[in-house]
Write a protein that holds these residues in place. Structure first.
Motif, PDB file in Angstrom:
ATOM      1  N   ALA A 215      -2.033  -8.179  -2.758  1.00 54.02           N
ATOM      2  CA  ALA A 215      -2.194  -6.953  -2.076  1.00 54.02           C
ATOM      3  C   ALA A 215      -4.020  -6.357  -2.656  1.00 54.02           C
ATOM      4  N   LEU A 216      -4.486  -6.945  -0.729  1.00 54.08           N
ATOM      5  CA  LEU A 216      -6.107  -6.562  -2.010  1.00 54.08           C
ATOM      6  C   LEU A 216      -6.522  -5.241  -1.378  1.00 54.08           C
TER       7      LEU A 216
ATOM      8  N   ARG B 128      -0.141  -9.186   7.181  1.00 54.51           N
ATOM      9  CA  ARG B 128      -0.931  -8.012   7.717  1.00 54.51           C
ATOM     10  C   ARG B 128      -1.850  -7.438   6.867  1.00 54.51           C
ATOM     11  N   GLY B 129      -3.013  -7.506   6.302  1.00 51.17           N
ATOM     12  CA  GLY B 129      -3.946  -6.523   5.534  1.00 51.17           C
ATOM     13  C   GLY B 129      -4.378  -7.374   4.674  1.00 51.17           C
ATOM     14  N   ARG B 130      -5.540  -7.336   3.920  1.00 54.68           N
ATOM     15  CA  ARG B 130      -6.406  -7.577   3.215  1.00 54.68           C
ATOM     16  C   ARG B 130      -5.133  -8.560   2.068  1.00 54.68           C
ATOM     17  N   ALA B 131      -4.994  -9.646   2.140  1.00 50.00           N
ATOM     18  CA  ALA B 131      -4.222 -10.325   0.394  1.00 50.00           C
ATOM     19  C   ALA B 131      -4.745 -11.721   0.103  1.00 50.00           C
ATOM     20  N   GLU B 132      -4.430 -11.425  -1.066  1.00 55.72           N
ATOM     21  CA  GLU B 132      -4.568 -13.684  -1.769  1.00 55.72           C
ATOM     22  C   GLU B 132      -3.310 -13.858  -1.141  1.00 55.72           C
TER      23      GLU B 132
ATOM     24  N   PRO C 125      -8.912  -9.111   7.522  1.00 58.44           N
ATOM     25  CA  PRO C 125     -10.254  -9.337   8.673  1.00 58.44           C
ATOM     26  C   PRO C 125     -11.408  -9.400   8.205  1.00 58.44           C
ATOM     27  N   ASP C 126     -12.016  -9.171   6.419  1.00 56.42           N
ATOM     28  CA  ASP C 126     -13.008  -9.965   6.232  1.00 56.42           C
ATOM     29  C   ASP C 126     -12.413 -10.896   4.802  1.00 56.42           C
TER      30      ASP C 126
ATOM     31  N   ASP D 169      -3.361 -11.187  15.167  1.00 58.38           N
ATOM     32  CA  ASP D 169      -4.223 -10.662  15.103  1.00 58.38           C
ATOM     33  C   ASP D 169      -5.304 -11.457  13.912  1.00 58.38           C
ATOM     34  N   ALA D 170      -7.359 -11.156  14.669  1.00 54.27           N
ATOM     35  CA  ALA D 170      -7.787 -11.487  13.499  1.00 54.27           C
ATOM     36  C   ALA D 170      -7.486 -10.920  12.407  1.00 54.27           C
ATOM     37  N   GLY D 171      -7.151 -11.966  11.200  1.00 52.73           N
ATOM     38  CA  GLY D 171      -7.211 -11.583   9.389  1.00 52.73           C
ATOM     39  C   GLY D 171      -5.808 -12.208   9.589  1.00 52.73           C
TER      40      GLY D 171
END
Lengths: 83, 83, 83, 83, 83, 83, 83, 83, 83, 83, 83, 83
Positions: free
Chosen positions: C20-21, C64-68, C80-81, D45-47
């Motif tokens: 998780a990021l 779902r969410g920022r992760a590697e 998203p980014d 969804d995106a990402g």
């Protein structure tokens, strides 16, 4: 707990290699199964090497103290400071 | 829950390697099966290494706290900051 | 639902690695079988790592969410980014 | 539909990895067997990333919308424009 | 047509990856067996990707229209002009 | 002709990939067994691609007309002139 | 302790190679099973080499004293000082 | 000649690839078994390609006339002159 | 000690290669099983080579005297001085 | 001579490739079994290629005359002079 | 000594290659089993080559005299002086 | 000597390749089993090539005379002088 061991060949399991870098390194085998308990603690003095397999009874091994560890996924050092 | 374990050889399963980079790192085993529950929490102090297999009872492992992790798919760091 | 599990060895299945990021990353296991339903949601805070196998009950995992994410087919980022 | 599942190990099947590059990406599982019908549609969804196995019930997966896809045969992008 | 499916594991079969480069690309599954007939036609719009396995019922797949195709033996383009 | 198909998994057989480079390319499946007869002829127009497995019924495939062919042993062109 | 040994082939198990670099090196075999006890100690004089397999009875080997050790995961030295 | 075909999977046998470089190339299948007789002759015109498996009935294939041949052991040309 | 030897193939076990570099090199086979005893001592004169498998009866081999040893894990020299 | 052929798959055996470099090259199959006798002689004219498997009846093949031979262990020329 | 030889295939065992570099080289096969005795001595004159498998009866081979030996673990020379 | 040959596939055994470099080269097959006797001698004239498998009856092959030999472990020359 009778188990048919027909196709098991315990002698071919993977192993890890541990070299103690100080006195009093602990290799702690932990039980396989529903309960994760301490099964055995092996104490290593500086320079001693142990080559240990996973077994029917052990599914995790914990290393406490400064040691060099060789595994299928590479080499790692245990202990407070990287030597 | 009688299972015929004839061709299973638990000693050859894959494992991951975790080195705690701070005190209080948690390795949390989660149950295999319909329910995903916490099975066991192992606490690691800084420098301790654990080498842990997936088992009949564990299908996921969560690492909380700063640690270095070696897996079949490469190396990754857990914890808030990349060291 | 009695199944003869003779040659299955759940401990050797492939796994993916997720870091998780950010706080609140979701790893969502989805059911294997005719119906694809949500089976379990595991929440991860920033820096937490989970190593998760596919199982008899899970044939898809959603992040779902920022992760590697490390997989057999390479590394990918969710969220998203691109970080 | 009783099937003897003795040597099947669903947890080791291959998987593909999909990362949505916009909202509303669809991953559509299609039925295995004589009839090829829509089995399930998963919206991303995106990402969001999904890691999905082929199963006893799914023999094809369709991706609609902009996404990055990792497979055994390489990486490919879906969607109208190559990003 | 009762078949003993004991050692078949449909989830591990090889697959091909097709990305439509225009609207109206057809992926046509053809029947396995003595008769080679059309089994199913899947229409793809530009940018859509399908990942499709060979199955007990399909032993050939035909692609009509401009598409990029990834296979075990390499990458190939369908359609009148090489893009 | 009852055959015990227990360990056959038709979905994992090898395949070849053919791309027609002109209209009217023929892919001709020939029968497995004591007699080698024409089993099926599939006509391909320019740009069409077919991915075809060997099957219980087909042990040879003949390609007539200009085409690009990908196989386990490399790539070859059919037709009067090398393109 | 009757065990059906049908598919075991003890002659193909992995082995490690140890070369004593001083007199009095100990290779200590430890028991496989619930109890981890000393099974056998083999003493090596300087220059002696032993090539030893894991067996049904031995799941760990400890090396005490200066030695060079060759394993599946690489080469390591035991003893107080790296030679 | 009833044979239990349980573990045979004819669709996965190796194949060779032959491209005729002139009209009238012959691919001659020869019988497996105690007698080696001509089983089938397939005539190829210039540019035609055939992809042919060894089968239960064929254990040798002879190529007469100018052709390019791809095999597991490399590529070779038949015919009086090397092209 | 009746053992069903069905799937054992002793002729395919791994072996080590030893070349004596002086007269009187000893290759000492040690017993497999609960007791580790000397099973056989083979004496080698300078220049003699022995290629020896692990067997059902031997799980360790000790080399005493100057020799060159080839193993799965590399090459090593026994004896007091590295030649 | 009834033999249970259950797990034999003759179509996957290894083969060698022979290209005659002059008229009258002989490929001589020799019998498997206690007696080694001539089983079959196949005559090849210059430029002819034969791809031949070992079979239940043939365990050796002799080539007489100038030919190019491709095998699992490399390429070799038969005949009085190296071409 | 009746043994069920069902899954043994003696023809696929590993072999070593020995080339005598002088007259009177001895290849000495030693018995597999509890007793290690001389089973057979084969004498080789200079230039003679022997390709020898391990068998059900032979688990070690000794080479006496100047020879070149090819094995799975590399090439080695026997005899008093390295040629 | 009735043997259940169920899982043996003689056609896939390894082979060696021998090219005679002079007239009168001998390929001598030696018996598998307790007695090592001469089973068959095949004479080769200069330029003749033989491709020979190990079999149920042959566990060693001796080459006498000048020849080039291709094996799994590399290439070697027999005969008094290296050509």
């Amino acid at each position: 707990m009778p188990v048919d061991e027909r196709t098991k060949d315990p002698s071919t399991g993977d192993y890890i290699v541990i070299r103690a870098l100080e006195n009093g390194v602990n290799l702690i085998g932990m039980t396989r199964g529903r309960d994760t308990r301490l099964l055995h603690t092996e104490k290593l003095d500086a320079g001693e090497v142990i080559v240990a397999q996973f077994t029917d009874n052990t599914s995790a091994m914990k290393i406490r103290g400064r040691a060099e560890i060789l595994t299928r996924h590479g080499r790692i050092l245990s202990g407070p400071d990287k030597a």
